[in-house]
Design an enzyme around this catalytic site. Structure first.
Site, PDB file in Angstrom:
ATOM      1  N   SER A  62      25.341 -15.461 -28.420  1.00 52.33           N
ATOM      2  CA  SER A  62      24.327 -14.461 -28.755  1.00 52.33           C
ATOM      3  C   SER A  62      24.359 -13.346 -27.721  1.00 52.33           C
ATOM      4  CB  SER A  62      22.945 -15.116 -28.831  1.00 52.33           C
ATOM      5  OG  SER A  62      22.204 -14.816 -27.671  1.00 52.33           O
ATOM      6  N   LYS A  63      23.803 -12.208 -28.131  1.00 49.66           N
ATOM      7  CA  LYS A  63      23.710 -11.048 -27.250  1.00 49.66           C
ATOM      8  C   LYS A  63      23.049 -11.405 -25.940  1.00 49.66           C
ATOM      9  CE  LYS A  63      22.284  -7.921 -30.654  1.00 49.66           C
ATOM     10  NZ  LYS A  63      21.809  -6.686 -31.186  1.00 49.66           N
ATOM     11  N   ARG A  64      22.123 -12.346 -26.017  1.00 43.44           N
ATOM     12  CA  ARG A  64      21.337 -12.689 -24.832  1.00 43.44           C
ATOM     13  C   ARG A  64      22.055 -13.658 -23.891  1.00 43.44           C
ATOM     14  NH1 ARG A  64      18.356 -11.331 -28.860  1.00 43.44           N
ATOM     15  NH2 ARG A  64      18.975 -13.225 -29.938  1.00 43.44           N
TER      16      ARG A  64
END
Ligand code: GLU
Ligand code: ZN
Length: 491
Positions: free
Chosen positions: A259-261
């Site tokens: 994920s982006k995070r």
């Protein structure tokens, strides 16, 4: 495919730091454009004022430049479809939304959030499709007046045709979506702000995009966009529906989608650790594509020469940091020594380097660089590998000290010092002979004998080839450090 008229786009939203998934999308689009002699359009999808930031926009541009991408149309270079920032194209979207409504392709939806939720829950409970039910498709003038009197502010909703949508995905083959799975959807907010669902296909149409290559997470938007495209063709705004290709998911640790995070996904992290852009791109190209079964390491030119979307593998790709580092290490070795020394520059000064700038010695650096080049996985490792040359004293690392300094290490160090004193300091081979002889005198093999010497001189148990390191550091400093270690052992 060899066709000069290919037009692809990379159209990120400037929210947060660029991540590796985004870079992979940019890379495949760029490589496809370059391979076909087509046009790479760079567009900024910054219509979400609450989430977009100027800082993120600057970072995106900076990252693309660092990676070595060039765009034929887009911010700062302009082009026939300027502006390329959606925040500067708002009138266009408003006008097109109005035309869609006038032609009956879109309508005002007055349902409130709680009404929608209530009907959604009821549909779910009854086992019916839970998307928008089309309630406002036909609103009579009386109803409209009533809603307005109630102070309701409508959104604009696109009317999906009641037909099955089939298209051939460039990566996944033929895909079919039935109408009950693709309900009417919002294209303009109640406050008049156009949504991604509208502006993305509108710009693709106006910018004459021929191939949309993007992540699989956007696959569910494709049938909606195809329907919207048909409406735009009807209005004379679009000419043709582009081809779509959805790039496979990238999985991170534990087989979860990266994920982006995830810190692992931040491009800046790779940049700060000293990945070479070419090493990182080589690795990212393997997330869904390969040059050939037996060739993992290649240049960007080789990739461009071979790249075709048709060869992209639809299966999820796994992000493997170890492999990324190994590929990067190969690219570091492929640099000329001069290029290598230049690229290390940021890690040879503050804030990365712990030594005082005046203690840096260019001649020593030039001498040690070739030995370091064959050993680094990422450029940031250079700092620890050469700090023994520029710090007044070796770093203090208790773990290394305890590991290397055993019973009898003092005797070994004394003999080594003696032998090194009479060695030929213009020859690493001679320094090796000296330590070898010292080891023999104490019944130690070279490996065991050199460990205390290495820690005395560099502070660490691992590092660059020891005897070359000693030669470059010089006789005086080497012997003084052995003395200091002997003093510490005696204390
Ligand atoms: N701005 C969208 C995103 O960053 C682009 C999606 C697309 O490629 O269509 O997710
Ligand atoms: Zn409604």
């Amino acid at each position: 495919m060899a066709n000069g008229s290919v037009r692809v786009r990379f159209c990120p939203s400037p929210t947060g730091n660029p991540h590796v998934g985004l870079v992979r999308t940019a890379l495949f689009n760029w490589a496809f454009a370059r391979h076909t002699g087509g046009t790479f359009v760079f567009r900024i999808e910054d219509t979400d004022a609450a989430r977009d930031s100027e800082e993120s926009y600057e970072q995106l541009l900076d990252s693309l430049r660092w990676l070595g991408f060039t765009w034929d149309e887009g911010p700062e270079v302009g082009g026939p479809h300027a502006p390329y920032r959606q925040s500067q194209r708002m009138e266009t979207y408003t006008e097109i939304a109005r035309k869609l409504q006038d032609a009956g392709h879109a309508y005002f939806c007055y349902c409130t959030a709680s009404e929608l939720e209530e009907r959604r829950d009821a549909a779910r409970a009854a086992g019916r499709p839970s998307g928008y039910d089309g309630k406002c498709r036909e609103v009579t003038p009386e109803q409209k007046a009533q809603y307005e009197a109630e102070g309701r502010e409508p959104i604009v909703r696109f009317r999906m045709p009641d037909e099955t949508i089939t298209f051939t995905d460039l990566v996944r083959g033929e895909l079919t979506f039935t109408p009950e799975n693709v309900p009417d959807y919002g294209i303009v907010r109640a406050n008049g702000a156009p949504l991604y669902t509208l502006v993305n296909p509108v710009d693709d149409a106006l910018m004459e995009i021929t191939h949309v290559l993007r992540g699989e997470d956007l696959l569910s938007s494709t049938p909606r966009q195809i329907a919207l495209y048909k409406a735009l063709i009807d209005l004379g705004v679009a000419k043709e529906i582009p081809s779509f290709g959805h790039l496979p998911y990238v999985m991170g640790e534990g087989n979860k989608k990266l994920s982006k995070r995830d810190p692992q996904s931040s491009l800046n992290l790779y940049r700060e650790r000293g990945f070479l852009p070419e090493g990182l791109l080589n690795y990212l190209s393997l997330l869904g594509w390969s040059l050939s079964a037996d060739k993992d390491i290649f240049t960007i030119e080789e990739m461009v020469a071979a790249f075709d979307v048709a060869d992209v593998n639809p299966n999820p790709a796994r992000f493997d940091l170890k492999k990324a580092e190994a590929i990067n290490a190969d690219h570091i070795r492929m640099l000329s020594v001069t290029d290598f020394t230049e690229r290390c520059a940021p890690w040879l000064k503050a804030p990365f380097a712990p030594w005082a700038p005046e203690d840096f010695d260019e001649a020593k650096w030039q001498a040690v660089a070739p030995h370091a080049q064959t050993r680094l996985k990422v450029l940031s490792e250079i700092t620890d590998n050469v700090d023994f040359l520029f710090l007044p004293e070796p770093v203090e690392d208790e773990a290394s000290w305890t590991k290397a300094m055993k019973e009898g290490s003092d005797a070994l160090l004394r003999t080594a010092k003696e032998k090194l004193e009479s060695a030929d300091w213009t020859s690493a081979e001679s320094l090796k002979e000296a330590v070898l002889a010292a080891g023999e005198a104490h019944g130690l093999k070279l490996g065991k004998a050199q460990a205390p010497v290495r820690v005395a001189v560099t502070g660490r148990t691992v590092g660059l080839p020891l005897f070359e390191s000693l030669e470059i550091l010089g006789k005086e400093k080497t012997l003084a450090r052995i003395d200091a270690a002997l003093a510490k052992l005696a204390a």
